[in-house]
Structure formats: structure tokens, C-alpha cells
Design an enzyme around this catalytic site. Structure first.
Site, PDB file in Angstrom:
ATOM      1  N   ARG A 151      29.706 -25.101  13.566  1.00 17.46           N
ATOM      2  CA  ARG A 151      28.295 -24.718  13.318  1.00 17.46           C
ATOM      3  C   ARG A 151      27.405 -25.129  14.498  1.00 17.46           C
ATOM      4  O   ARG A 151      26.414 -25.847  14.355  1.00 17.46           O
ATOM      5  CB  ARG A 151      27.793 -25.307  12.000  1.00 17.46           C
ATOM      6  CG  ARG A 151      28.434 -24.578  10.821  1.00 17.46           C
ATOM      7  CD  ARG A 151      27.806 -24.822   9.484  1.00 17.46           C
ATOM      8  NE  ARG A 151      26.371 -24.549   9.392  1.00 17.46           N
ATOM      9  CZ  ARG A 151      25.812 -23.336   9.319  1.00 17.46           C
ATOM     10  NH1 ARG A 151      26.560 -22.265   9.363  1.00 17.46           N
ATOM     11  NH2 ARG A 151      24.521 -23.203   9.192  1.00 17.46           N
ATOM     12  N   GLY A 163      27.135 -33.870  14.274  1.00 19.57           N
ATOM     13  CA  GLY A 163      26.911 -34.208  12.878  1.00 19.57           C
ATOM     14  C   GLY A 163      25.812 -33.313  12.367  1.00 19.57           C
ATOM     15  O   GLY A 163      25.902 -32.090  12.483  1.00 19.57           O
ATOM     16  N   SER A 193      21.730 -32.846  12.917  1.00 20.59           N
ATOM     17  CA  SER A 193      20.624 -33.341  13.749  1.00 20.59           C
ATOM     18  C   SER A 193      19.416 -33.780  12.921  1.00 20.59           C
ATOM     19  O   SER A 193      18.762 -34.770  13.256  1.00 20.59           O
ATOM     20  CB  SER A 193      20.225 -32.277  14.772  1.00 20.59           C
ATOM     21  OG  SER A 193      19.904 -31.065  14.142  1.00 20.59           O
ATOM     22  N   HIS A 242      32.586 -29.869  20.779  1.00 23.56           N
ATOM     23  CA  HIS A 242      32.976 -31.259  20.512  1.00 23.56           C
ATOM     24  C   HIS A 242      34.175 -31.677  21.372  1.00 23.56           C
ATOM     25  O   HIS A 242      35.315 -31.572  20.909  1.00 23.56           O
ATOM     26  CB  HIS A 242      33.394 -31.408  19.042  1.00 23.56           C
ATOM     27  CG  HIS A 242      32.266 -31.309  18.076  1.00 23.56           C
ATOM     28  ND1 HIS A 242      31.615 -32.415  17.593  1.00 23.56           N
ATOM     29  CD2 HIS A 242      31.687 -30.233  17.502  1.00 23.56           C
ATOM     30  CE1 HIS A 242      30.671 -32.015  16.743  1.00 23.56           C
ATOM     31  NE2 HIS A 242      30.695 -30.713  16.671  1.00 23.56           N
ATOM     32  N   CYS A 284      26.744 -31.344  20.420  1.00 18.40           N
ATOM     33  CA  CYS A 284      26.379 -30.540  19.250  1.00 18.40           C
ATOM     34  C   CYS A 284      25.051 -31.020  18.630  1.00 18.40           C
ATOM     35  O   CYS A 284      24.000 -30.756  19.196  1.00 18.40           O
ATOM     36  CB  CYS A 284      27.541 -30.525  18.264  1.00 18.40           C
ATOM     37  SG  CYS A 284      27.490 -29.093  17.194  1.00 18.40           S
ATOM     38  N   GLU A 324      35.160 -34.538  21.931  1.00 15.26           N
ATOM     39  CA  GLU A 324      35.792 -35.723  21.331  1.00 15.26           C
ATOM     40  C   GLU A 324      36.814 -35.348  20.253  1.00 15.26           C
ATOM     41  O   GLU A 324      37.556 -36.199  19.786  1.00 15.26           O
ATOM     42  CB  GLU A 324      34.717 -36.676  20.778  1.00 15.26           C
ATOM     43  CG  GLU A 324      34.104 -36.296  19.437  1.00 15.26           C
ATOM     44  CD  GLU A 324      33.121 -35.119  19.491  1.00 15.26           C
ATOM     45  OE1 GLU A 324      32.966 -34.504  20.564  1.00 15.26           O
ATOM     46  OE2 GLU A 324      32.530 -34.804  18.442  1.00 15.26           O
TER      47      GLU A 324
HETATM   48  N1  GLN Z   1      24.578 -27.601  12.756  1.00 15.50           N
HETATM   49  C1  GLN Z   1      24.354 -28.971  13.098  1.00 15.50           C
HETATM   50  C2  GLN Z   1      22.867 -29.250  13.324  1.00 15.50           C
HETATM   51  O1  GLN Z   1      22.086 -28.368  13.364  1.00 15.50           O
HETATM   52  C3  GLN Z   1      25.147 -29.363  14.338  1.00 15.50           C
HETATM   53  C4  GLN Z   1      26.610 -29.195  14.055  1.00 15.50           C
HETATM   54  C5  GLN Z   1      27.480 -30.209  14.721  1.00 15.50           C
HETATM   55  O2  GLN Z   1      27.030 -31.230  15.272  1.00 15.50           O
HETATM   56  N2  GLN Z   1      28.765 -29.986  14.623  1.00 15.50           N
HETATM   57  O3  GLN Z   1      22.504 -30.379  13.460  1.00 15.50           O
END
Ligand code: GLN
Length: 194
Positions: free
Chosen positions: A133, A47, A49, A168, A79, A170
Site C-alpha cells: 500500500r 507502517g 503514517s 520496503h 513507505c 528492510e
Molecule cells: N499506506 C500507509 C500510509 O499511508 C503506508 C504503507 C506502508 O508503510 N507500508 O501510511
């Protein structure tokens, strides 16, 4: 075995679906009282962070979870979850749980591609990996086991009770990484029972 999924933001439902598919009981942590009950493992989803880190403090969940992690309960971060567990974020002054001895780079994997899929080895088995990302792991402590490397960059690692992936698992139908985590939880429960 009962696994908690941090459900403040991000892709938590997909983790729950995989756990259910594997026959593992799970529940969501949305507020402090959810974090106070007994459970055997924690998943921190992908998500954003910074948002998850902020909510952990605002909802007063941070200290409860941190002490469970420090006491040895298995935790799996994907992630953004990986970023929350990292001891150091190379391109960010923030530190969240910071319980895993790795240094990570945010939003930095590959060529700043928004999102891409590949098939690569995790613990010597080819699995599909979805990157969104994603961060990568710049360096690990000597105690860490490196579980996956893509384009020369570490994208999955384990250190004691911590498991992290940049990608990911999941978001695919492959359950390898979740099964790996469940075996860590089994190991923990067996040790606890002595
Ligand atoms: N770019 C997000 C971050 O820095 C992490 C991306 C993700 O969880 N898909 O939190």
C-alpha cells in the site's frame, strides 16, 4: 556510528536486523528520553503514517526529532516514513515532519494493489523491491536526486540529509539501500569532524 530506529509502530525490527547484519549499532526510539540522546542517523519505518504522526505528538517526540533533522542529521524514511518526511501529501491535508521538498501521493502506487514485489534499479543497481500500500513521489524539488523509478513513478529519492523509498528494503535480504544510507551517515560524520 549509532543509528536510531523510530519504534512506535510498523516494520522497525526488520531495519534493526539489517543494521546489525551490517555491523552498525542501533537503538529504538520508543519515548521522549530515547530521542534526547546523541545519535548519528534516524530510520523512520513503514507502517501507518497517520498513526505514527499522532504518536510522535502524543509522546512529545516530534519537536526533538524535527530539530535534529533540520540541523542536518541523516534520516531514512521507508513507505510511511517517506510520507512523514514529505513537505506535501497530495491526497491528505496532514503534514508531519515536512522537511523534504517532495510531494507524495498516499496509497496510490500502481493500480491500488495491496502488495507486490519487483526487481528494479536503485542508484543503477538492480534490487528487489517490496511495495505494501505504497505511496509514490509525485514531484521533487530540483535539488533532489531521483534514485529509483518504477512504472514511470518516482519511488526513491535523496535530498541532502534525506533518503526516502516508497518500498520496503528492510523486507528483503538485499542491503543496498541501507548501505547507501550508512554512507550518507559516514559523509555527515566526516563533515562534522571537519
Ligand atoms: N499506506 C500507509 C500510509 O499511508 C503506508 C504503507 C506502508 O508503510 N507500508 O501510511
Amino acid at each position: 556510528m549509532r543509528i536510531a530506529v523510530l519504534a512506535l509502530q510498523g516494520a522497525f525490527i526488520e531495519h534493526e536486523q539489517i543494521l546489525e547484519e551490517l555491523g552498525v549499532e542501533c537503538f529504538e526510539i520508543r519515548q521522549k528520553k530515547d530521542a534526547l540522546v546523541d545519535f548519528d542517523g534516524l530510520i523512520i519505518p513503514g507502517g501507518e503514517s497517520t498513526t505514527q504522526g499522532k504518536l510522535l505528538h502524543e509522546l512529545d517526540i516530534y519537536d526533538v526529532l524535527k530539530s535534529k533533522i533540520e540541523a542536518g542529521m541523516p534520516v531514512f524514511g521507508t513507505c510511511a516514513g517517506l510520507i512523514l518526511l514529505a513537505e506535501k501529501i497530495a491526497n491528505d491535508d496532514r503534514k508531519h515532519f515536512g522537511t523534504m521538498k517532495i510531494e507524495v501521493v498516499r496509497n496510490a502506487y500502481g493500480r491500488q494493489l495491496g502488495s507486490f514485489d519487483i526487481c528494479e534499479k536503485f542508484d543503477n543497481k538492480d534490487i528487489p523491491m517490496v511495495f505494501i500500500r505504497a505511496p509514490y513521489i509525485k514531484s521533487v524539488d530540483s535539488s533532489c536526486e531521483i534514485l529509483a523509478v518504477v512504472d514511470g513513478k518516482i519511488v526513491a529519492a535523496r535530498d541532502k540529509n534525506h533518503l526516502v523509498t516508497s518500498f520496503h528494503p528492510e523486507l528483503t535480504s538485499d542491503t543496498t539501500v541501507h548501505e547507501y544510507f550508512i554512507s550518507m551517515v559516514n559523509e555527515y560524520l566526516n563533515n562534522k569532524r571537519g
